[in-house]
Design a protein around this motif. Structure first.
Motif, PDB file in Angstrom:
ATOM      1  N   ALA A 274       0.528  -1.279   0.160  1.00 35.94           N
ATOM      2  CA  ALA A 274       0.042  -0.321  -0.220  1.00 35.94           C
ATOM      3  C   ALA A 274       1.001   0.973  -0.099  1.00 35.94           C
ATOM      4  O   ALA A 274       0.731   2.592  -0.512  1.00 35.94           O
ATOM      5  CB  ALA A 274      -1.185  -0.130   1.295  1.00 35.94           C
ATOM      6  N   GLY A 275       1.847   1.657   0.609  1.00 40.85           N
ATOM      7  CA  GLY A 275       2.899   1.962   0.943  1.00 40.85           C
ATOM      8  C   GLY A 275       2.766   3.425   1.457  1.00 40.85           C
ATOM      9  O   GLY A 275       1.823   3.585   1.968  1.00 40.85           O
ATOM     10  N   ARG A 276       3.769   4.669   1.581  1.00 38.45           N
ATOM     11  CA  ARG A 276       3.492   5.507   2.283  1.00 38.45           C
ATOM     12  C   ARG A 276       2.483   6.312   1.902  1.00 38.45           C
ATOM     13  O   ARG A 276       2.277   7.032   2.419  1.00 38.45           O
ATOM     14  CB  ARG A 276       4.902   5.941   2.370  1.00 38.45           C
ATOM     15  CG  ARG A 276       6.031   5.493   2.982  1.00 38.45           C
ATOM     16  CD  ARG A 276       7.252   6.616   3.312  1.00 38.45           C
ATOM     17  NE  ARG A 276       8.063   5.859   3.872  1.00 38.45           N
ATOM     18  CZ  ARG A 276       9.003   5.288   3.742  1.00 38.45           C
ATOM     19  NH1 ARG A 276       9.034   4.523   2.311  1.00 38.45           N
ATOM     20  NH2 ARG A 276       9.810   4.611   4.652  1.00 38.45           N
ATOM     21  N   LYS A 277       1.562   6.424   0.698  1.00 45.86           N
ATOM     22  CA  LYS A 277       0.500   7.237   0.180  1.00 45.86           C
ATOM     23  C   LYS A 277      -0.571   6.696   1.356  1.00 45.86           C
ATOM     24  O   LYS A 277      -1.654   7.693   0.940  1.00 45.86           O
ATOM     25  CB  LYS A 277       0.395   7.079  -1.321  1.00 45.86           C
ATOM     26  CG  LYS A 277       0.294   5.719  -1.663  1.00 45.86           C
ATOM     27  CD  LYS A 277       0.310   5.609  -3.625  1.00 45.86           C
ATOM     28  CE  LYS A 277      -0.345   4.704  -4.099  1.00 45.86           C
ATOM     29  NZ  LYS A 277       0.432   2.861  -3.411  1.00 45.86           N
ATOM     30  N   SER A 278      -0.386   5.399   1.327  1.00 45.92           N
ATOM     31  CA  SER A 278      -2.029   4.691   2.321  1.00 45.92           C
ATOM     32  C   SER A 278      -1.354   5.403   3.844  1.00 45.92           C
ATOM     33  O   SER A 278      -3.050   5.225   4.234  1.00 45.92           O
ATOM     34  CB  SER A 278      -2.239   3.284   2.176  1.00 45.92           C
ATOM     35  OG  SER A 278      -0.821   3.306   3.285  1.00 45.92           O
ATOM     36  N   LEU A 279      -0.723   6.544   4.252  1.00 45.81           N
ATOM     37  CA  LEU A 279      -0.663   6.755   5.495  1.00 45.81           C
ATOM     38  C   LEU A 279      -1.741   7.864   5.913  1.00 45.81           C
ATOM     39  O   LEU A 279      -1.689   8.783   5.589  1.00 45.81           O
ATOM     40  CB  LEU A 279       0.849   6.880   6.327  1.00 45.81           C
ATOM     41  CG  LEU A 279       1.715   5.410   5.423  1.00 45.81           C
ATOM     42  CD1 LEU A 279       3.040   6.233   6.472  1.00 45.81           C
ATOM     43  CD2 LEU A 279       1.425   4.550   6.357  1.00 45.81           C
ATOM     44  N   THR A 334       6.783   8.038  11.542  1.00 50.02           N
ATOM     45  CA  THR A 334       8.007   8.498  10.654  1.00 50.02           C
ATOM     46  C   THR A 334       9.477   8.797  10.769  1.00 50.02           C
ATOM     47  O   THR A 334       9.954   8.848  11.709  1.00 50.02           O
ATOM     48  CB  THR A 334       7.592  10.615  10.616  1.00 50.02           C
ATOM     49  OG1 THR A 334       6.244  10.688  10.943  1.00 50.02           O
ATOM     50  CG2 THR A 334       8.544  11.468  10.167  1.00 50.02           C
ATOM     51  N   GLY A 335      10.058   8.685   9.762  1.00 51.87           N
ATOM     52  CA  GLY A 335      11.317   8.055  10.215  1.00 51.87           C
ATOM     53  C   GLY A 335      11.790   6.846  10.392  1.00 51.87           C
ATOM     54  O   GLY A 335      12.566   6.214  10.086  1.00 51.87           O
ATOM     55  N   ALA A 336      10.731   6.063  10.131  1.00 47.61           N
ATOM     56  CA  ALA A 336      10.988   4.168  10.506  1.00 47.61           C
ATOM     57  C   ALA A 336      10.625   3.802   9.249  1.00 47.61           C
ATOM     58  O   ALA A 336       9.641   4.354   7.755  1.00 47.61           O
ATOM     59  CB  ALA A 336       9.806   3.571  11.255  1.00 47.61           C
ATOM     60  N   GLY A 337      11.810   3.233   8.301  1.00 46.44           N
ATOM     61  CA  GLY A 337      12.123   2.325   6.929  1.00 46.44           C
ATOM     62  C   GLY A 337      10.432   1.435   7.045  1.00 46.44           C
ATOM     63  O   GLY A 337       9.994   1.387   6.034  1.00 46.44           O
ATOM     64  N   GLU A 338       9.993   0.851   7.803  1.00 48.29           N
ATOM     65  CA  GLU A 338       8.620  -0.096   7.412  1.00 48.29           C
ATOM     66  C   GLU A 338       7.972   0.370   9.108  1.00 48.29           C
ATOM     67  O   GLU A 338       8.079   0.106   9.938  1.00 48.29           O
ATOM     68  CB  GLU A 338       9.238  -1.940   7.603  1.00 48.29           C
ATOM     69  CG  GLU A 338      10.233  -1.778   8.872  1.00 48.29           C
ATOM     70  CD  GLU A 338      10.250  -3.380   8.425  1.00 48.29           C
ATOM     71  OE1 GLU A 338      10.930  -3.768   9.433  1.00 48.29           O
ATOM     72  OE2 GLU A 338      10.633  -3.596   7.158  1.00 48.29           O
ATOM     73  N   PRO A 339       6.243  -1.169   8.804  1.00 49.73           N
ATOM     74  CA  PRO A 339       5.389  -0.176   9.788  1.00 49.73           C
ATOM     75  C   PRO A 339       6.650  -1.365  11.226  1.00 49.73           C
ATOM     76  O   PRO A 339       7.299  -2.150  10.701  1.00 49.73           O
ATOM     77  CB  PRO A 339       4.390  -0.854   9.446  1.00 49.73           C
ATOM     78  CG  PRO A 339       4.550  -1.414   8.549  1.00 49.73           C
ATOM     79  CD  PRO A 339       6.574  -1.477   7.757  1.00 49.73           C
TER      80      PRO A 339
END
Length: 441
Positions: A274-279, A334-339
């Motif tokens: 889903a990517g960062r765009k879903s956040l 924010t700043g984390a490479g993954e969930p």
């Protein structure tokens, strides 16, 4: 609470104890219940029986007999306490959790070398599983169970010498023959069933991954019609929410195929896809630490929410072969490479994201409970070695839920993170159990 403060609420305490312990048949038992309550509420570093007796200026044998050997039933007492606590708090969720009690020797019932979140590692301890009613502003334990490891279960082995040793150990701790090892999630379901029988209805169940990762636990809640928001690991198997089972073309040989899903993926991979765009950034409550960049101490982070279908052979399918769809909530700071954290939830499909996040994060109240019940009321100070004594002691702690800042009438010492203890007890006795506390901002 010092002696003078305790004297000021003595009449209210007597009334409270009289109601809560009305099921005790003998007057002397009810009097000992009141005495023990005073011992728990008085200031003092240790809330075990001898130090409490010294502060109360009584023979400690009176307290020991009431807690350790007196055969009063905890069930009607807890039933009354759960009714009062739920009436006060009007909970948004029931939280399932467990906590450890560090022990030096091998004699306390249920003690073993086992993992404890309290220790953050494997150590010699007891583990108790508990159910808590919670809102963002208030919480209270509703029920407790002491966990029995397999090393305390005489049915866990066929070796005659080991069985004899376990039997002798159980006899010394007076563990009932009906009590055996069972998973913590099963103990939690038993408590939920008991509370439901008492007329307490869980609005939604919240739990960490120790429970949420167990498919049987989630299914047990669904079978009872109880929604949940439970943490899971990123490796938990799932299909996308729009995935559908497909039926292979019939070849004329053997029996026709049944609808099947393709290969499953994981919760982590679904969120990454889903990517960062879903956040979306969500604020769920205020904390206690402010800084120039966060003057209101707002607790906020970035979250993704997706509809998914958990994949497990034990999950019942509909007639058309479909798996049930649930929410997958993931925190991706924010700043984390993954969930970093994941939750599954059966709340309705139109549940707003901020509500999902708020409930997923409400477990902080239980850590608050454990800390204050231990430091303020001596939950982990019991030094007896009997099964009945431990449950009597834990039941005596149940009347005094801990409350955080923002609740009117409670002089919390030092703000969040400091023990409330006796001031909270004082507030309860002055009428707190007759009104619902205000919600924190």
């Amino acid at each position: 609470m010092d002696t003078a403060a305790l004297d000021r609420v003595g009449e209210q305490l007597d009334t409270f104890v009289g109601e809560v312990f009305s099921s005790l048949a003998r007057k002397d038992q009810r009097e000992k219940a009141g005495l023990y309550s005073r011992g728990l509420m008085l200031d003092g570093r240790r809330k075990s029986m001898q130090p409490m007796a010294q502060r109360l200026q009584v023979d400690h044998q009176q307290l020991q007999q009431f807690v350790t050997t007196s055969p009063w039933d905890v069930t009607p007492v807890r039933k009354t306490l759960s009714r009062r606590a739920c009436g006060l708090i009007d909970p948004d969720a029931w939280v399932i959790d467990d906590t450890g009690f560090i022990k030096d020797g091998p004699a306390s019932p249920g003690v073993a070398r086992q993992y404890s979140g309290t220790l953050g590692k494997v150590g010699n301890c007891q583990i108790a599983v508990s159910v808590h009613a919670a809102t963002d502003a208030a919480s209270a334990p509703l029920d407790w169970r002491l966990f029995l490891p397999e090393s305390w279960d005489d049915r866990s082995t066929a070796d005659p010498e080991t069985v004899a040793a376990i039997t002798a150990r159980r006899r010394r701790s007076a563990i009932p023959d009906t009590e055996h090892h069972r998973p913590k999630w099963q103990m939690a379901i038993e408590m939920i069933d008991e509370l439901t029988e008492w007329g307490r209805i869980p609005p939604v169940v919240v739990a960490d991954a120790g429970y949420g990762d167990t498919t049987a636990f989630r299914l047990a809640l669904t079978e009872r019609g109880i929604d949940y928001v439970v943490a899971v690991k990123g490796a938990t198997s799932a299909h996308p929410g729009d995935a559908v089972p497909e039926t292979a073309a019939y070849t004329g040989r053997l029996r026709p195929s049944t609808p099947r899903y393709g290969p499953h993926t994981t919760c982590k991979d679904l969120v990454l896809a889903a990517g960062r765009k879903s956040l979306r950034t969500v604020t769920w409550r205020r904390g206690s630490k402010t800084d120039p960049t966060n003057p209101t101490a707002s607790m906020r982070s970035r979250f993704a929410v997706l509809r998914v279908r958990p994949a497990n052979r034990d999950i019942p399918r509909a007639e058309d072969g479909t798996l049930p769809a649930v929410w997958l909530l993931a925190e991706w700071p924010t700043g984390a490479g993954e969930p970093t954290d994941y939750w599954l939830s059966t709340l309705p499909a139109d549940t707003p994201l901020p509500e999902l996040v708020r409930l997923a994060k409400i477990r902080w109240r239980v850590e608050h409970d454990y800390r204050e019940l231990k430091t303020g009321l001596g939950l982990d100070h019991f030094e007896g070695r009997s099964w009945l004594g431990w449950h009597h002691h834990a039941t005596r702690i149940l009347p005094f839920p801990a409350f955080s800042t923002g609740v009117p009438g409670i002089p919390v010492r030092g703000g969040i993170g400091q023990p409330v203890g006796s001031p909270a007890c004082d507030w309860l006795l002055r009428g707190g159990l007759r009104s619902k506390p205000a919600q924190s901002p």
